[in-house]
Design an enzyme around this catalytic site. Sequence first.
Site, PDB file in Angstrom:
ATOM      1  N   HIS A   1       0.853  -1.200   0.000  1.00  0.00           N
ATOM      2  CA  HIS A   1       0.000   0.000   0.000  1.00  0.00           C
ATOM      3  C   HIS A   1       0.883   1.243   0.000  1.00  0.00           C
ATOM      4  O   HIS A   1       0.761   2.095   0.893  1.00  0.00           O
ATOM      5  CB  HIS A   1      -0.925   0.028   1.234  1.00  0.00           C
TER       6      HIS A   1
ATOM      7  N   HIS B   1     -11.375 -10.802  -4.623  1.00  0.00           N
ATOM      8  CA  HIS B   1     -11.069  -9.409  -4.249  1.00  0.00           C
ATOM      9  C   HIS B   1     -10.318  -8.798  -5.426  1.00  0.00           C
ATOM     10  O   HIS B   1      -9.477  -9.457  -6.040  1.00  0.00           O
ATOM     11  CB  HIS B   1     -10.216  -9.473  -2.981  1.00  0.00           C
TER      12      HIS B   1
ATOM     13  N   GLU C   1      -8.183  -6.172  -5.518  1.00  0.00           N
ATOM     14  CA  GLU C   1      -6.888  -5.500  -5.339  1.00  0.00           C
ATOM     15  C   GLU C   1      -5.818  -6.274  -6.111  1.00  0.00           C
ATOM     16  O   GLU C   1      -5.820  -7.511  -6.140  1.00  0.00           O
ATOM     17  CB  GLU C   1      -6.544  -5.381  -3.851  1.00  0.00           C
TER      18      GLU C   1
ATOM     19  N   ASP D   1      -2.801  -7.176  -5.887  1.00  0.00           N
ATOM     20  CA  ASP D   1      -1.903  -8.217  -5.381  1.00  0.00           C
ATOM     21  C   ASP D   1      -2.530  -9.596  -5.572  1.00  0.00           C
ATOM     22  O   ASP D   1      -1.822 -10.602  -5.587  1.00  0.00           O
ATOM     23  CB  ASP D   1      -1.511  -7.989  -3.912  1.00  0.00           C
TER      24      ASP D   1
ATOM     25  N   HIS E   1     -11.185  -7.186   2.484  1.00  0.00           N
ATOM     26  CA  HIS E   1     -10.644  -5.911   2.886  1.00  0.00           C
ATOM     27  C   HIS E   1     -11.255  -4.701   2.140  1.00  0.00           C
ATOM     28  O   HIS E   1     -11.116  -3.566   2.563  1.00  0.00           O
ATOM     29  CB  HIS E   1      -9.132  -6.022   2.658  1.00  0.00           C
TER      30      HIS E   1
ATOM     31  N   ASP F   1      -8.011 -11.803   1.956  1.00  0.00           N
ATOM     32  CA  ASP F   1      -7.141 -11.028   2.848  1.00  0.00           C
ATOM     33  C   ASP F   1      -7.310 -11.390   4.332  1.00  0.00           C
ATOM     34  O   ASP F   1      -6.368 -11.246   5.116  1.00  0.00           O
ATOM     35  CB  ASP F   1      -7.429  -9.526   2.687  1.00  0.00           C
TER      36      ASP F   1
ATOM     37  N   TYR G   1      -0.531  -7.492  10.650  1.00  0.00           N
ATOM     38  CA  TYR G   1      -1.456  -7.464   9.511  1.00  0.00           C
ATOM     39  C   TYR G   1      -2.836  -6.962   9.964  1.00  0.00           C
ATOM     40  O   TYR G   1      -3.435  -6.088   9.337  1.00  0.00           O
ATOM     41  CB  TYR G   1      -1.545  -8.883   8.958  1.00  0.00           C
TER      42      TYR G   1
ATOM     43  N   HIS H   1      -2.554 -14.364   1.841  1.00  0.00           N
ATOM     44  CA  HIS H   1      -1.194 -13.927   2.172  1.00  0.00           C
ATOM     45  C   HIS H   1      -0.679 -14.805   3.302  1.00  0.00           C
ATOM     46  O   HIS H   1      -1.407 -15.095   4.259  1.00  0.00           O
ATOM     47  CB  HIS H   1      -1.170 -12.478   2.672  1.00  0.00           C
TER      48      HIS H   1
HETATM   49 FE1  FEO Z   1      -6.612  -6.142  -0.142  1.00  0.00          FE
HETATM   50 FE2  FEO Z   1      -4.083  -8.471  -0.279  1.00  0.00          FE
HETATM   51  O1  FEO Z   1      -5.252  -7.157  -0.953  1.00  0.00           O
END
Ligand code: FEO
Length: 397
Positions: free
Chosen positions: A23, A79, A81, A83, A146, A165, A193, A226
């Site tokens: 981020h 999701h 995002e 990543d 997230h 996430d 996290y 993750h």
């Molecule tokens: Fe909200 Fe790991 O992306």
Amino acid sequence: MKVQVAENVYWVGAVDWNVRNFHGYTYTTPRGTTYNAYLVLGEKIALVDTVAAPFADEMLERIREFVDPARIDYLIANHGEIDHSGAIPRVLALAPQAKLICTAKGTESLGRYFGPLDRDFTVVKSGDRIDLGGLSLTFLEAPMLHWPDSMFTYIPERALLLPNDAFGQHLASAERFADQVDPWVLWDEAARYYANILLPFSPLVVKKIEEVQKMGLAIETIAPSHGVIWRKDPMQIVNAYLRWAQGETVARALVVYETMWGSTEQLARAIAEGIAEEGVGVALRGLPMADRTDVVKELLEARGLVVGSSTHNGDMLLNMAAFLADLRGLKPKGKLGAAFGSYGWAPRVVGEMEAQLREAGFEVVEANLAVKFAPSAEDLTWAWEFGREFARRIKSH
Ligand code: FEO
């Protein structure tokens, strides 16, 4: 090496050993991270999430150990995002019949990131199910865990939850399972996290966990997107999330300061000594030497925060300003705060820091502790006494 998560479910993600921030620079990642994608081999084949774009080839090689990517029938984007979604265009290019599955909000994030794709979105909502033949996928929307587009995928035949996430850690490791990792490292990263990513959404975390509990879903494994996978006692991370989300704290304080010529640091030390005098645990963290992501993690379970800054051009110092901006976004619950500082000509920053602490959700103990130029012996006694008072407030809070 093939990594089996459950029978006919495999990890096909990537380990990013070198990433040191997430981020932008709002989150430092000293131990790297992983982007976890999961291949589900029913009679039909699903890929749940992908990886960041630079790791697409690594993921595709892992998939090829099992099947030709052309055979993927469903690509689940839990999701948007990047990543997790970064490799979606590559997968779609290789898998002409794959349906792209996401939430209604996911069409917005994915649509904007990748522009027109050569595939229509197949929108799902909570309770929708895809039968793969032998295995199935059930979806559970999880807005703000997230992003508004987030959802969990659940495989009932394997009691396996893929919550993207949620329940993750930014932790690169050769091991893929939580029970293989040094517990201190594991919990340090899990808490970092939560504190730095999910803390603002704590009410929704509690709500979602309660919703899952009411649904009575059997959960034997939690495989986030993750870090490592929780396969032994997965409820340990769920219970930790409940504690963190409900704002459970211990009688402990942090004194976080930024100093220009040492006056604010002297006050910080005196306050910390006063806190310790009352038998309350305390840590002194000078900015920018202390890592802001670590400080936020330490604050997760601490009940009190005292912030101090010198005055520069009529304002607080920049690293303190960034720290307080971070806290206003993260909005920790149930904590006491206080502010102090030093100044040359205009005693304004303590009031401003107190205002920002209130905005971040702290109950502020007003100290009016601002000293001109350098603290006198009386000022240091004043700071020490304030530390004692703050500690007593922590104990009774
Ligand atoms: Fe909200 Fe790991 O992306």
